[in-house]
Design a protein around this motif. Structure first.
Motif, PDB file in Angstrom:
ATOM      1  N   ARG A  54       0.849  -1.208   0.000  1.00  0.00           N
ATOM      2  CA  ARG A  54       0.000   0.000   0.000  1.00  0.00           C
ATOM      3  C   ARG A  54       0.881   1.254   0.000  1.00  0.00           C
ATOM      4  O   ARG A  54       0.665   2.182  -0.778  1.00  0.00           O
ATOM      5  CB  ARG A  54      -0.921  -0.042   1.226  1.00  0.00           C
ATOM      6  CG  ARG A  54      -1.727   1.185   1.528  1.00  0.00           C
ATOM      7  CD  ARG A  54      -2.949   1.402   0.681  1.00  0.00           C
ATOM      8  NE  ARG A  54      -3.910   0.327   0.694  1.00  0.00           N
ATOM      9  CZ  ARG A  54      -5.148   0.418   0.183  1.00  0.00           C
ATOM     10  NH1 ARG A  54      -5.553   1.547  -0.382  1.00  0.00           N
ATOM     11  NH2 ARG A  54      -5.962  -0.613   0.197  1.00  0.00           N
ATOM     12  N   LEU A  55       1.905   1.263   0.859  1.00  0.00           N
ATOM     13  CA  LEU A  55       2.759   2.460   0.957  1.00  0.00           C
ATOM     14  C   LEU A  55       3.513   2.711  -0.348  1.00  0.00           C
ATOM     15  O   LEU A  55       3.771   3.854  -0.717  1.00  0.00           O
ATOM     16  CB  LEU A  55       3.757   2.309   2.124  1.00  0.00           C
ATOM     17  CG  LEU A  55       3.147   2.405   3.525  1.00  0.00           C
ATOM     18  CD1 LEU A  55       4.196   2.100   4.583  1.00  0.00           C
ATOM     19  CD2 LEU A  55       2.542   3.781   3.778  1.00  0.00           C
ATOM     20  N   SER A  56       3.870   1.628  -1.040  1.00  0.00           N
ATOM     21  CA  SER A  56       4.646   1.800  -2.277  1.00  0.00           C
ATOM     22  C   SER A  56       3.744   2.113  -3.467  1.00  0.00           C
ATOM     23  O   SER A  56       4.229   2.341  -4.575  1.00  0.00           O
ATOM     24  CB  SER A  56       5.459   0.532  -2.565  1.00  0.00           C
ATOM     25  OG  SER A  56       4.557  -0.522  -2.843  1.00  0.00           O
ATOM     26  N   GLY A  57       2.429   2.081  -3.253  1.00  0.00           N
ATOM     27  CA  GLY A  57       1.486   2.391  -4.343  1.00  0.00           C
ATOM     28  C   GLY A  57       1.230   1.206  -5.256  1.00  0.00           C
ATOM     29  O   GLY A  57       0.614   1.339  -6.306  1.00  0.00           O
ATOM     30  N   LEU A  58       1.729   0.023  -4.870  1.00  0.00           N
ATOM     31  CA  LEU A  58       1.595  -1.144  -5.749  1.00  0.00           C
ATOM     32  C   LEU A  58       0.464  -2.090  -5.353  1.00  0.00           C
ATOM     33  O   LEU A  58       0.247  -3.109  -5.992  1.00  0.00           O
ATOM     34  CB  LEU A  58       2.916  -1.932  -5.768  1.00  0.00           C
ATOM     35  CG  LEU A  58       4.085  -1.233  -6.466  1.00  0.00           C
ATOM     36  CD1 LEU A  58       5.358  -2.051  -6.314  1.00  0.00           C
ATOM     37  CD2 LEU A  58       3.778  -1.035  -7.946  1.00  0.00           C
ATOM     38  N   VAL A  59      -0.232  -1.745  -4.255  1.00  0.00           N
ATOM     39  CA  VAL A  59      -1.258  -2.684  -3.763  1.00  0.00           C
ATOM     40  C   VAL A  59      -2.408  -2.830  -4.755  1.00  0.00           C
ATOM     41  O   VAL A  59      -2.695  -1.909  -5.527  1.00  0.00           O
ATOM     42  CB  VAL A  59      -1.794  -2.214  -2.374  1.00  0.00           C
ATOM     43  CG1 VAL A  59      -2.805  -1.075  -2.493  1.00  0.00           C
ATOM     44  CG2 VAL A  59      -2.384  -3.379  -1.595  1.00  0.00           C
ATOM     45  N   LYS A  61      -5.774  -2.352  -5.050  1.00  0.00           N
ATOM     46  CA  LYS A  61      -6.701  -1.589  -4.201  1.00  0.00           C
ATOM     47  C   LYS A  61      -8.067  -2.244  -4.096  1.00  0.00           C
ATOM     48  O   LYS A  61      -8.757  -2.088  -3.098  1.00  0.00           O
ATOM     49  CB  LYS A  61      -6.848  -0.161  -4.727  1.00  0.00           C
ATOM     50  CG  LYS A  61      -5.641   0.721  -4.389  1.00  0.00           C
ATOM     51  CD  LYS A  61      -5.941   2.175  -4.649  1.00  0.00           C
ATOM     52  CE  LYS A  61      -4.783   3.034  -4.165  1.00  0.00           C
ATOM     53  NZ  LYS A  61      -4.869   4.417  -4.621  1.00  0.00           N
ATOM     54  N   GLU A  62      -8.440  -2.959  -5.133  1.00  0.00           N
ATOM     55  CA  GLU A  62      -9.753  -3.606  -5.089  1.00  0.00           C
ATOM     56  C   GLU A  62      -9.808  -4.661  -3.983  1.00  0.00           C
ATOM     57  O   GLU A  62     -10.742  -4.717  -3.207  1.00  0.00           O
ATOM     58  CB  GLU A  62     -10.028  -4.249  -6.433  1.00  0.00           C
ATOM     59  CG  GLU A  62     -11.499  -4.241  -6.778  1.00  0.00           C
ATOM     60  CD  GLU A  62     -11.666  -4.168  -8.269  1.00  0.00           C
ATOM     61  OE1 GLU A  62     -11.963  -5.227  -8.832  1.00  0.00           O
ATOM     62  OE2 GLU A  62     -11.447  -3.082  -8.852  1.00  0.00           O
ATOM     63  N   LYS A  63      -8.760  -5.497  -3.935  1.00  0.00           N
ATOM     64  CA  LYS A  63      -8.744  -6.558  -2.926  1.00  0.00           C
ATOM     65  C   LYS A  63      -8.254  -6.031  -1.577  1.00  0.00           C
ATOM     66  O   LYS A  63      -8.607  -6.546  -0.535  1.00  0.00           O
ATOM     67  CB  LYS A  63      -7.812  -7.698  -3.389  1.00  0.00           C
ATOM     68  CG  LYS A  63      -8.388  -8.468  -4.580  1.00  0.00           C
ATOM     69  CD  LYS A  63      -7.628  -9.759  -4.845  1.00  0.00           C
ATOM     70  CE  LYS A  63      -6.208  -9.514  -5.221  1.00  0.00           C
ATOM     71  NZ  LYS A  63      -5.604 -10.577  -6.045  1.00  0.00           N
ATOM     72  N   GLY A  64      -7.369  -5.026  -1.623  1.00  0.00           N
ATOM     73  CA  GLY A  64      -6.794  -4.494  -0.382  1.00  0.00           C
ATOM     74  C   GLY A  64      -5.495  -5.186  -0.010  1.00  0.00           C
ATOM     75  O   GLY A  64      -4.797  -4.770   0.900  1.00  0.00           O
TER      76      GLY A  64
END
Ligand code: FO1
Length: 312
Positions: A54-59, A61-64
């Motif tokens: 999440r912090l690196s922006g690679l998550v 987002k839909e699944k979390g």
């Protein structure tokens, strides 16, 4: 320094909000490792990875959790050998687990490994520390027997009835290097909007952590993960009910009663404020739903401002 405690999707979203504050100071986050699991010989640390992605922006987002646009060819190929494939490890995600396992086999500790993984993902304004370097696993006692938290969550889809919780290895778990210091020397401590039973609960049971939270001079603010009396995601309600607890922010406040000064509750739960005040904790009401990074940043800024407020 601000120190946070958390695990999983809620914590990751809040930390993303904190990390977006440009004038922000150094943050340390102490992360639950009770959700860790070994699958096909690989060591997985879901809460740590969820925060790093999440912090690196690679998550995704839909699944979390997991990495966005990941593919699952490796897992499919593993399935050919008859190994279990219910835990969806994407190809890019697999690289993290291979690297973590490689370092473990060479004798590196989970905190050293976390540090390397975080650096490789370009994270440099938040220090991420696993709660312990010792092996801990959260198991759920259900009407269908005892099972690893990931088996309960993912393989069984939270269907078995929860009767209890058993955190294996917790009696001997010592805080990882820097954990106690981060709590004692903080200017403020934030308990992220994470599951109080399986994310924050294990952290509080690591030797000395709860005592350090009681001892610290810093104001300790918890953010309730419940909105309208229910979790946005995950099994907090099922676990709380299974343990005979009421599913409410008041109950979350009671679980943290001996070490928090304030609890942030969502606007939808504002009616609980008087009850929370009556147990000696200051309730503060905000919109806690972090549906995007901007909203997470707004909540993070607002919580940081609470550290300047000295009224009771
Ligand atoms: N959650 C799921 O619901 N299904 C999965 O297959 C799954 C795989 C997975 C792989 C790596 C990882 O880091 C997390 C993963 N999660 C999956 C999320 C995980 O079960 C939970 O979000 C946390 O453990 C609870 O905080």
């Amino acid at each position: 320094m601000i120190t946070t405690l958390g695990g999983g999707v809620g914590a990751a979203k809040f930390l993303k909000g904190l990390s977006r504050i440009p004038e922000g100071e150094l943050f340390t986050t102490i992360v639950n490792t009770g959700d860790d699991i070994a699958i096909s010989g690989l060591r997985i640390s879901p809460d740590i990875d969820t925060i790093i992605y999440r912090l690196s922006g690679l998550v995704d987002k839909e699944k979390g959790w997991g990495i966005k646009e990941d593919t699952f060819h490796g897992l499919e190929a593993l399935g050919r050998f008859g190994v279990e494939t219910w835990f969806k490890l994407g190809d890019k995600d697999l690289a993290t687990h291979i690297y973590r396992t490689y370092l473990r086999n060479r004798g590196f500790t989970p905190s050293e490994i976390t540090n390397r993984v975080a650096k490789a993902f370009g994270i440099n304004n938040i220090i991420i520390i696993p709660m312990t370097d010792d092996e801990v696993e959260t198991w759920i006692v259900t009407d269908e027997g005892e099972m690893h938290i990931q088996e309960y969550l993912v393989k069984r889809g939270m269907k078995p009835k929860v009767k209890g919780i058993s955190i294996k290895g917790i009696e001997n778990a010592r805080p990882a290097p820097g954990v106690i210091q981060a709590i004692e020397e903080a200017r403020g401590v934030i308990v992220c909007p994470s599951n109080p039973i399986i994310s924050i609960g294990p952290i509080l049971q690591v030797k000395g952590i709860r005592e350090a939270l009681k001892r610290t001079q810093a104001k300790v603010i918890a953010i309730s993960p419940l909105v309208g009396g229910a979790p946005l995601k995950g099994p907090a309600d099922k676990l709380m009910r299974g343990l005979g607890l009421e599913v409410s922010s008041t109950q979350v406040a009671k679980l943290y009663n001996d070490f928090i000064d304030e609890i942030v509750i969502d606007e939808k739960d504002a009616f609980e404020a008087d009850t929370i005040r009556s147990i000696g904790i200051k309730p503060v009401v905000a919109d806690t739903v972090m549906s995007n990074d901007e909203k997470a940043e707004r909540l993070a800024r607002w919580v940081l401002e609470r550290f300047e407020d000295t009224s009771i």
